[in-house]
Enzyme design. Structure first.
Site, PDB file in Angstrom:
ATOM      1  N   ARG A   1       0.827  -1.213   0.000  1.00 30.71           N
ATOM      2  CA  ARG A   1       0.000   0.000   0.000  1.00 30.71           C
ATOM      3  C   ARG A   1       0.861   1.263   0.000  1.00 30.71           C
ATOM      4  O   ARG A   1       0.507   2.277  -0.625  1.00 30.71           O
ATOM      5  CB  ARG A   1      -0.923  -0.027   1.214  1.00 30.71           C
ATOM      6  CG  ARG A   1      -1.954   1.093   1.277  1.00 30.71           C
ATOM      7  CD  ARG A   1      -2.975   0.794   2.358  1.00 30.71           C
ATOM      8  NE  ARG A   1      -4.008   1.812   2.440  1.00 30.71           N
ATOM      9  CZ  ARG A   1      -4.090   2.715   3.432  1.00 30.71           C
ATOM     10  NH1 ARG A   1      -3.183   2.710   4.406  1.00 30.71           N
ATOM     11  NH2 ARG A   1      -5.061   3.601   3.467  1.00 30.71           N
ATOM     12  N   PRO A  46      -7.328   7.369  -4.196  1.00 30.37           N
ATOM     13  CA  PRO A  46      -8.717   6.920  -4.302  1.00 30.37           C
ATOM     14  C   PRO A  46      -9.322   6.654  -2.926  1.00 30.37           C
ATOM     15  O   PRO A  46      -8.651   6.181  -2.016  1.00 30.37           O
ATOM     16  CB  PRO A  46      -8.614   5.629  -5.126  1.00 30.37           C
ATOM     17  CG  PRO A  46      -7.198   5.180  -4.975  1.00 30.37           C
ATOM     18  CD  PRO A  46      -6.385   6.415  -4.791  1.00 30.37           C
ATOM     19  N   HIS A 100       0.329   4.275  -2.591  1.00 28.60           N
ATOM     20  CA  HIS A 100       0.010   5.631  -2.141  1.00 28.60           C
ATOM     21  C   HIS A 100       1.129   6.608  -2.464  1.00 28.60           C
ATOM     22  O   HIS A 100       0.883   7.816  -2.561  1.00 28.60           O
ATOM     23  CB  HIS A 100      -0.289   5.623  -0.640  1.00 28.60           C
ATOM     24  CG  HIS A 100      -1.671   5.178  -0.320  1.00 28.60           C
ATOM     25  ND1 HIS A 100      -2.404   5.690   0.731  1.00 28.60           N
ATOM     26  CD2 HIS A 100      -2.485   4.264  -0.913  1.00 28.60           C
ATOM     27  CE1 HIS A 100      -3.597   5.107   0.768  1.00 28.60           C
ATOM     28  NE2 HIS A 100      -3.662   4.231  -0.219  1.00 28.60           N
ATOM     29  N   ASP A 101       2.334   6.109  -2.636  1.00 25.48           N
ATOM     30  CA  ASP A 101       3.426   6.974  -3.091  1.00 25.48           C
ATOM     31  C   ASP A 101       3.229   7.371  -4.548  1.00 25.48           C
ATOM     32  O   ASP A 101       3.257   8.556  -4.897  1.00 25.48           O
ATOM     33  CB  ASP A 101       4.764   6.256  -2.912  1.00 25.48           C
ATOM     34  CG  ASP A 101       5.941   7.111  -3.360  1.00 25.48           C
ATOM     35  OD1 ASP A 101       5.928   8.326  -3.099  1.00 25.48           O
ATOM     36  OD2 ASP A 101       6.885   6.568  -3.960  1.00 25.48           O
ATOM     37  N   SER A 137       7.759  10.436  -1.711  1.00 22.91           N
ATOM     38  CA  SER A 137       7.272  11.604  -0.966  1.00 22.91           C
ATOM     39  C   SER A 137       6.441  11.188   0.238  1.00 22.91           C
ATOM     40  O   SER A 137       6.382  11.905   1.243  1.00 22.91           O
ATOM     41  CB  SER A 137       6.456  12.529  -1.879  1.00 22.91           C
ATOM     42  OG  SER A 137       5.365  11.838  -2.470  1.00 22.91           O
ATOM     43  N   THR A 191      -9.102 -14.522   3.031  1.00 27.40           N
ATOM     44  CA  THR A 191      -7.733 -15.023   3.234  1.00 27.40           C
ATOM     45  C   THR A 191      -6.763 -13.834   3.159  1.00 27.40           C
ATOM     46  O   THR A 191      -6.008 -13.697   2.197  1.00 27.40           O
ATOM     47  CB  THR A 191      -7.357 -16.079   2.166  1.00 27.40           C
ATOM     48  OG1 THR A 191      -7.573 -15.512   0.858  1.00 27.40           O
ATOM     49  CG2 THR A 191      -8.210 -17.326   2.308  1.00 27.40           C
TER      50      THR A 191
END
Length: 321
Positions: A61, A163, A65-66, A75, A240
């Site tokens: 993640r 998002p 997100h970077d 950043s 899972t």
């Protein structure tokens, strides 16, 4: 061809080759300058996942997100200062993004084996994401390398570009299109939600108020996430959460997507067939996921003389390399 023309041609070819070498990304970027860099990243990632399997989803993640905020430039790792408006404090990341201490550990170990800071924090994020997926049973892919690190961050851009779990399908499609990603990328990269957990506040409205959800599934989630309180209580994103499989897609087809943005991918819209395809074919999901991860990793990287190679991933250098 006279000697002057020949030398001019050689100079032109050398210039093109040099520009390609130093301005682009390559999976062999560190092979000569630090061949132990990638094995070291792999070792630290595997050690971290051995202690906490959930960390794999967190590292994946971080890379996502970077890249969605001004490109894949690390950043997201910068702490708040008088001049840095940290992306860690943006709504999608605050009290949610995690794994920063693992990145710190990787950076320390990599710089130690390389003898100096030659591997960027942006590249560490990209490789750690890949190695996390592999460690959790998913596909391997060649990570393109040679990114450099930003000297700025933007909480405003993070709030605008990342998002939201509350988005509907048109909003998701536009969000990904703004990053140069198409509907297939949207569906296959959302498949990363085969790993990890979601906090109660991200799915409360869905389980208490929406109708496109399996009744028994919603009832179970309401025992975890009441209408008031328990905002940070966790529920797995699929059945899972520690295995990179296709359960995420089969769950969507049973109306068991935990987030509104997940179920939006299989709710009568243009992405239905993609969800159905991946639910039936893990091999195709893996191949397309690898392809889309490489594509996402190409979002506006800093290369050549732009940016820097940070000494510490949490802060910029005094001197720009």
């Amino acid at each position: 061809m006279n000697a002057i023309s020949f030398l001019s041609l050689v100079s032109l070819i050398f210039s093109i080759a040099t520009a390609t070498l130093y301005s682009g990304l390559s999976s062999s970027y560190y092979d000569r300058v630090c061949p132990e860099a990638l094995p070291t990243i792999k070792r630290v990632v595997e050690d971290a996942l051995a202690q906490e399997r959930r960390m794999g989803a967190s590292l994946l993640r971080l890379h996502f997100h970077d890249c969605f905020v001004n490109g894949c430039d690390a950043s997201i790792l910068l702490d708040q200062t008088s001049t840095i408006d940290s992306e860690k404090n943006a709504l999608p990341n605050a009290n949610s993004a995690r794994g920063f201490e693992v990145i710190d550990k990787i950076k320390f170990e990599v710089d130690k084996v390389c003898g100096r800071p030659v591997v960027s924090c942006a590249d560490i994020l990209a490789v750690a994401a890949r190695d996390s997926v592999v460690a959790l049973g998913g596909p391997w892919w060649k990570v393109k390398l040679g990114r450099r690190d930003s000297t700025t961050a933007s909480r405003t851009e993070a709030n605008a570009n990342l998002p939201s779990p509350f988005m509907d399908l048109p909003a998701l499609i536009k969000n990904f299109k703004d990053q140069g990603l198409d509907e297939e990328d949207l569906v296959v990269l959302s498949g990363a939600h085969t790993l990890g957990f979601a906090q109660c506040f991200t799915f409360r409205d869905r389980i208490h108020n929406e109708t496109n959800i399996h009744p028994a599934f919603a009832s179970h989630l309401r025992t975890i996430c009441p209408q008031v309180g328990a905002d940070s209580r966790l529920a797995p994103l699929d059945s899972t959460p520690g295995s990179f499989d296709v359960k995420y897609f089969t769950n969507l087809m049973s109306k068991k997507g935990i987030l509104r943005s997940d179920q939006a991918l299989f709710n009568g819209g243009v992405t239905n067939e993609l969800v159905s395809k991946y639910s039936r074919n893990q091999k195709e999901f893996w191949a397309d996921f690898a392809k889309s991860m490489v594509k996402m990793g190409d979002i506006k990287p800093l290369t050549g003389n732009r940016g820097q190679i940070r000494n510490i991933c949490r802060k910029t250098n005094f001197k720009i390399y």
